[in-house]
Design a protein around this motif. Structure first.
Motif, PDB file in Angstrom:
ATOM      1  N   LEU A  20      -7.937   5.154   2.046  1.00  0.00           N
ATOM      2  CA  LEU A  20      -6.673   5.482   1.394  1.00  0.00           C
ATOM      3  C   LEU A  20      -5.915   4.215   1.018  1.00  0.00           C
ATOM      4  N   ARG A  21      -5.931   3.217   1.890  1.00  0.00           N
ATOM      5  CA  ARG A  21      -5.266   1.942   1.591  1.00  0.00           C
ATOM      6  C   ARG A  21      -5.879   1.321   0.331  1.00  0.00           C
ATOM      7  N   ALA A  22      -7.202   1.352   0.221  1.00  0.00           N
ATOM      8  CA  ALA A  22      -7.864   0.788  -0.964  1.00  0.00           C
ATOM      9  C   ALA A  22      -7.457   1.543  -2.227  1.00  0.00           C
ATOM     10  N   LYS A  23      -7.355   2.861  -2.139  1.00  0.00           N
ATOM     11  CA  LYS A  23      -6.927   3.651  -3.288  1.00  0.00           C
ATOM     12  C   LYS A  23      -5.486   3.309  -3.675  1.00  0.00           C
ATOM     13  N   LEU A  24      -4.636   3.174  -2.690  1.00  0.00           N
ATOM     14  CA  LEU A  24      -3.229   2.862  -2.964  1.00  0.00           C
ATOM     15  C   LEU A  24      -3.075   1.454  -3.529  1.00  0.00           C
ATOM     16  N   GLU A  25      -3.911   0.525  -3.076  1.00  0.00           N
ATOM     17  CA  GLU A  25      -3.843  -0.851  -3.577  1.00  0.00           C
ATOM     18  C   GLU A  25      -4.206  -0.932  -5.052  1.00  0.00           C
ATOM     19  N   ARG A  26      -5.012   0.039  -5.527  1.00  0.00           N
ATOM     20  CA  ARG A  26      -5.333   0.060  -6.951  1.00  0.00           C
ATOM     21  C   ARG A  26      -4.148   0.549  -7.784  1.00  0.00           C
ATOM     22  N   ARG A  27      -3.192   1.196  -7.130  1.00  0.00           N
ATOM     23  CA  ARG A  27      -2.033   1.747  -7.831  1.00  0.00           C
ATOM     24  C   ARG A  27      -0.773   0.900  -7.695  1.00  0.00           C
ATOM     25  N   SER A  28      -0.729   0.067  -6.674  1.00  0.00           N
ATOM     26  CA  SER A  28       0.495  -0.700  -6.433  1.00  0.00           C
ATOM     27  C   SER A  28       0.162  -2.095  -5.929  1.00  0.00           C
ATOM     28  N   ASP A  29       1.014  -3.034  -6.287  1.00  0.00           N
ATOM     29  CA  ASP A  29       0.852  -4.413  -5.825  1.00  0.00           C
ATOM     30  C   ASP A  29       1.743  -4.722  -4.629  1.00  0.00           C
ATOM     31  N   ASP A  30       2.541  -3.762  -4.194  1.00  0.00           N
ATOM     32  CA  ASP A  30       3.515  -3.970  -3.125  1.00  0.00           C
ATOM     33  C   ASP A  30       2.910  -3.554  -1.774  1.00  0.00           C
ATOM     34  N   PRO A  31       2.488  -4.525  -0.941  1.00  0.00           N
ATOM     35  CA  PRO A  31       1.859  -4.176   0.335  1.00  0.00           C
ATOM     36  C   PRO A  31       2.790  -3.419   1.281  1.00  0.00           C
ATOM     37  N   GLU A  32       4.074  -3.718   1.227  1.00  0.00           N
ATOM     38  CA  GLU A  32       5.028  -3.011   2.097  1.00  0.00           C
ATOM     39  C   GLU A  32       5.125  -1.536   1.704  1.00  0.00           C
ATOM     40  N   LEU A  33       5.133  -1.273   0.421  1.00  0.00           N
ATOM     41  CA  LEU A  33       5.194   0.100  -0.071  1.00  0.00           C
ATOM     42  C   LEU A  33       3.923   0.863   0.310  1.00  0.00           C
ATOM     43  N   ILE A  34       2.795   0.203   0.193  1.00  0.00           N
ATOM     44  CA  ILE A  34       1.520   0.828   0.563  1.00  0.00           C
ATOM     45  C   ILE A  34       1.521   1.203   2.032  1.00  0.00           C
ATOM     46  N   GLU A  35       1.956   0.270   2.885  1.00  0.00           N
ATOM     47  CA  GLU A  35       2.006   0.559   4.324  1.00  0.00           C
ATOM     48  C   GLU A  35       2.984   1.687   4.633  1.00  0.00           C
ATOM     49  N   GLU A  36       4.113   1.703   3.937  1.00  0.00           N
ATOM     50  CA  GLU A  36       5.105   2.752   4.147  1.00  0.00           C
ATOM     51  C   GLU A  36       4.529   4.128   3.791  1.00  0.00           C
ATOM     52  N   VAL A  37       3.835   4.221   2.666  1.00  0.00           N
ATOM     53  CA  VAL A  37       3.238   5.485   2.234  1.00  0.00           C
ATOM     54  C   VAL A  37       2.126   5.897   3.204  1.00  0.00           C
ATOM     55  N   LEU A  38       1.315   4.943   3.608  1.00  0.00           N
ATOM     56  CA  LEU A  38       0.229   5.237   4.551  1.00  0.00           C
ATOM     57  C   LEU A  38       0.781   5.755   5.878  1.00  0.00           C
ATOM     58  N   LYS A  39       1.803   5.106   6.392  1.00  0.00           N
ATOM     59  CA  LYS A  39       2.430   5.552   7.644  1.00  0.00           C
ATOM     60  C   LYS A  39       3.030   6.948   7.494  1.00  0.00           C
ATOM     61  N   ARG A  40       3.630   7.214   6.344  1.00  0.00           N
ATOM     62  CA  ARG A  40       4.270   8.516   6.123  1.00  0.00           C
ATOM     63  C   ARG A  40       3.251   9.655   6.112  1.00  0.00           C
ATOM     64  N   VAL A  41       2.125   9.474   5.428  1.00  0.00           N
ATOM     65  CA  VAL A  41       1.126  10.551   5.398  1.00  0.00           C
ATOM     66  C   VAL A  41       0.485  10.727   6.778  1.00  0.00           C
ATOM     67  N   GLN A  42       0.415   9.648   7.560  1.00  0.00           N
ATOM     68  CA  GLN A  42      -0.099   9.765   8.923  1.00  0.00           C
ATOM     69  C   GLN A  42       0.901  10.484   9.815  1.00  0.00           C
ATOM     70  N   GLU A  43       2.198  10.166   9.656  1.00  0.00           N
ATOM     71  CA  GLU A  43       3.235  10.850  10.437  1.00  0.00           C
ATOM     72  C   GLU A  43       3.234  12.346  10.165  1.00  0.00           C
ATOM     73  N   LEU A  44       3.009  12.701   8.918  1.00  0.00           N
ATOM     74  CA  LEU A  44       3.004  14.110   8.531  1.00  0.00           C
ATOM     75  C   LEU A  44       1.704  14.819   8.923  1.00  0.00           C
ATOM     76  N   GLY A  45       0.715  14.050   9.386  1.00  0.00           N
ATOM     77  CA  GLY A  45      -0.542  14.631   9.849  1.00  0.00           C
ATOM     78  C   GLY A  45      -1.573  14.876   8.757  1.00  0.00           C
ATOM     79  N   TYR A  46      -1.366  14.297   7.592  1.00  0.00           N
ATOM     80  CA  TYR A  46      -2.316  14.504   6.498  1.00  0.00           C
ATOM     81  C   TYR A  46      -3.491  13.530   6.558  1.00  0.00           C
TER      82      TYR A  46
END
Length: 182
Positions: A52-78
């Motif tokens: 998922l991180r690799a997919k998100l990195e293809r969409r955004s150059d902001d590592p902080e935003l990528i980590e934030e989105v990754l943490k959020r989907v994990q918090e939600l259990g997805y």
């Protein structure tokens, strides 16, 4: 079926001048768009955090935003690497070596891989190997070296030699060689 054409700046019908480029997205819009993309990616199939991180990195150059989105989907259990590992471990017809290799390739933590493989029952793995060989044995018997072919077949499916040889012995006893029936 409609084909989509590449987007080119279109001229305004009234003035004949190109349209104004879109305004840049706000950080909140970028976050929402990336989060929506993450949900679409997770809806297609279960993916590991690394994938998922690799997919998100293809969409955004902001590592902080990528980590934030990754943490959020994990918090939600997805997204849960443990669930992905357990699902891979439950796949039928594959041995522990294949499971290990697949999880490693998909970026699962080594500790989680070992924990997942500890849950495998060696007797069940042997039973699966025997079952696979029973279905294939008539075709394998016609080969020049049926045991070597059976070994290669099970090895390609990720079974180790500690499972393969007992499975071959068990199936060979069930199906005597064709020329021995005379």
């Amino acid at each position: 079926m409609r084909r989509s054409l590449p987007r080119t700046p279109t001229a305004s019908s009234e003035t004949g001048t190109p349209q104004q480029p879109r305004r840049p997205r706000t950080p909140e819009e970028q976050r929402e768009a990336l989060l929506a993309y993450a949900f679409r990616a997770l809806g297609a199939r279960a993916v590991t955090a690394s994938e998922l991180r690799a997919k998100l990195e293809r969409r955004s150059d902001d590592p902080e935003l990528i980590e934030e989105v990754l943490k959020r989907v994990q918090e939600l259990g997805y997204q849960n690497d443990g669930e992905v590992a357990r699902a891979e471990n439950r796949r039928s017809g594959v041995g522990s070596l294949r499971v290990r290799q697949t999880l490693k390739r998909r970026g699962v933590d080594a500790e989680l891989i070992e924990e997942t493989l500890q849950e495998r029952d060696p007797q069940q793995e042997l039973a699966v190997a025997v079952q696979l060989l029973e279905r294939r044995w008539p075709a394998l018997q016609r080969k020049r070296d049926p045991r070597a072919s059976a070994f290669a077949f099970l090895a390609r499916r990720g079974f180790g030699s500690s499972v393969i040889w007992p499975a071959i012995r068990e199936v060979a006893e069930l199906f005597p060689p064709e020329d021995a029936e005379e």
